[in-house]
Design a protein around this motif. Sequence first.
Motif, PDB file in Angstrom:
ATOM      1  N   ARG A 230       0.844  -1.191   0.000  1.00 24.55           N
ATOM      2  CA  ARG A 230       0.000   0.000   0.000  1.00 24.55           C
ATOM      3  C   ARG A 230       0.880   1.242   0.000  1.00 24.55           C
ATOM      4  O   ARG A 230       1.881   1.308   0.704  1.00 24.55           O
ATOM      5  N   GLN A 231       0.512   2.247  -0.786  1.00 30.64           N
ATOM      6  CA  GLN A 231       1.356   3.431  -0.924  1.00 30.64           C
ATOM      7  C   GLN A 231       1.567   4.131   0.407  1.00 30.64           C
ATOM      8  O   GLN A 231       2.666   4.600   0.707  1.00 30.64           O
ATOM      9  N   ASP A 232       0.510   4.206   1.239  1.00 31.89           N
ATOM     10  CA  ASP A 232       0.635   4.900   2.512  1.00 31.89           C
ATOM     11  C   ASP A 232       1.548   4.145   3.471  1.00 31.89           C
ATOM     12  O   ASP A 232       2.092   4.732   4.405  1.00 31.89           O
ATOM     13  N   TRP A 234       4.206   1.656   2.305  1.00 27.20           N
ATOM     14  CA  TRP A 234       5.588   1.564   1.821  1.00 27.20           C
ATOM     15  C   TRP A 234       6.272   2.919   1.820  1.00 27.20           C
ATOM     16  O   TRP A 234       7.498   3.012   1.994  1.00 27.20           O
ATOM     17  N   GLY A 235       5.498   4.001   1.619  1.00 26.66           N
ATOM     18  CA  GLY A 235       6.091   5.333   1.639  1.00 26.66           C
ATOM     19  C   GLY A 235       6.685   5.667   2.994  1.00 26.66           C
ATOM     20  O   GLY A 235       7.813   6.158   3.103  1.00 26.66           O
ATOM     21  N   LEU A 426       6.697  11.606   1.685  1.00 23.68           N
ATOM     22  CA  LEU A 426       6.145  10.260   1.661  1.00 23.68           C
ATOM     23  C   LEU A 426       5.406   9.911   2.944  1.00 23.68           C
ATOM     24  O   LEU A 426       4.636   8.944   2.982  1.00 23.68           O
ATOM     25  N   ALA A 446      -8.242   3.484   0.353  1.00 29.63           N
ATOM     26  CA  ALA A 446      -7.162   4.426   0.679  1.00 29.63           C
ATOM     27  C   ALA A 446      -7.534   5.214   1.903  1.00 29.63           C
ATOM     28  O   ALA A 446      -8.698   5.466   2.191  1.00 29.63           O
TER      29      ALA A 446
END
Length: 463
Positions: A230-232, A234-235, A426, A446
């Motif tokens: 998930r972007q939230d 891994w960021g 990020l 999200a």
Amino acid sequence: MNAIRWLGELLEETHWSFVVAVVVIYGINQGFGYALAKVGTDYYMKDVQKLQPSESQVYLQIARIPWVIKPIWGLFTDIVPFFGYHRRPYFILAGIVGILSMLFLSLHEKLHIGLALLSLMAGNAGGAIADVTVDACIAHQSVTHRSLAPHMQSLCSMSSSIGALIGYSLSGVFLHLIGPKGVYGLLSIPYALMLLVGILLDEQRALTDYTQVPKKFWDAIMRMLTTLIRQDVWGQCFYMFISFALSLNIHEGLFKWETDSKAGPSFSQEAIGFISSIGSVGSLFGAILYQHSLKTHPIRNVLFWAQLFLSLSGMLDLVLILRLNLKLGIPDMLFAIINESVFQLVQNLKWLTFYVITSKLCPSDIEGTFFALVMSIDNLGNSSSEWLGGSLLCYLNVTSTQFDKLWQAILIRNVMRIAPLCFLCLVPNGGEDSESGSSNLQDNEALEPRNVELTPLIANASS
């Protein structure tokens, strides 16, 4: 009196063996033991193995690999019981491995560096297994006794801080009296207490279908991977990694200069231990500052200032190396104490903020394993910092007798500490509130960005 009251509540609501386990693992092993081992290992690599600063840093990070693979230990403790127990056998295993490794280091003369590394790795494996296991115990108790979760965190923090303070205070004395190898022999005692915890821990025995173990392993791994991509998630993990990796660690070069260089302060073993002990007070003050003043601030703001001050505080090393403190009339000992205290304070604020972030990433049912995964990413960042720092020392030809370019290494390190701020975007400046905790990762939608505040961690925040 307040501490006595909540400690009494813990003893009353949980089994006394649980409280003993937390004190032994956090206070005696990770607090006292880590402090004693850190100073003892510095001298072991310098005086016994006679390694160059860059070599010491590389070898020591190889020895810390068991901490990088913490998720493996987490999966085993969560999924694979022995004789119906999930926790007790792992404490016993960790204790036995730790005792044997410390005694092996202590009793052998002129031990080859390869065997010494294997022994240090075994000791770290024992510590990492016990760390993951006690985190799982705390997570379970936090679910069954939710009102006591803050008390458990207080017990962990207080045990670790007091243990580290005592360990650093006595490290110089023990090194002077029994030497680095004697210190390793002494470190077998915390592992023996760890073994005793495994014997005494109150844990219900459960029937286990071992045929389901492979399926449970696969399900847990897939859930972790699903969450991690998930972007939230891994960021934030990437920022945590890069912020540690680019904060180049050149500790061994500074240590050799402080103790061996004719141009340096020539600190004794007792002085090194005393400086570290006062520095641990700075770490404790950082925790208090976070708890009372910074927990209500947005996460991204705290990370920005923590990283910036980490870079600025590194300039104190440059002042010491260039002997500018003496021109200002500040004695080496006093300046070194101030330097270490400031560093520990800022570093602890950074760690606490990352613990808060990590606690919000964990999906349900595998909180302990996923927490260990994210912490292993941080440990990998720290190891990368050591390797890059060691490479920098080697490139600048900073050795046990050559310190002409050490100031350049410090300057490069301080500049590199600012670089992670380029990736701060990020880290979302918002998220779910503390009531929702890890549940915000249970679905595939999200996250809605919101203004969040730092909240106190419950007790499973351990690296």
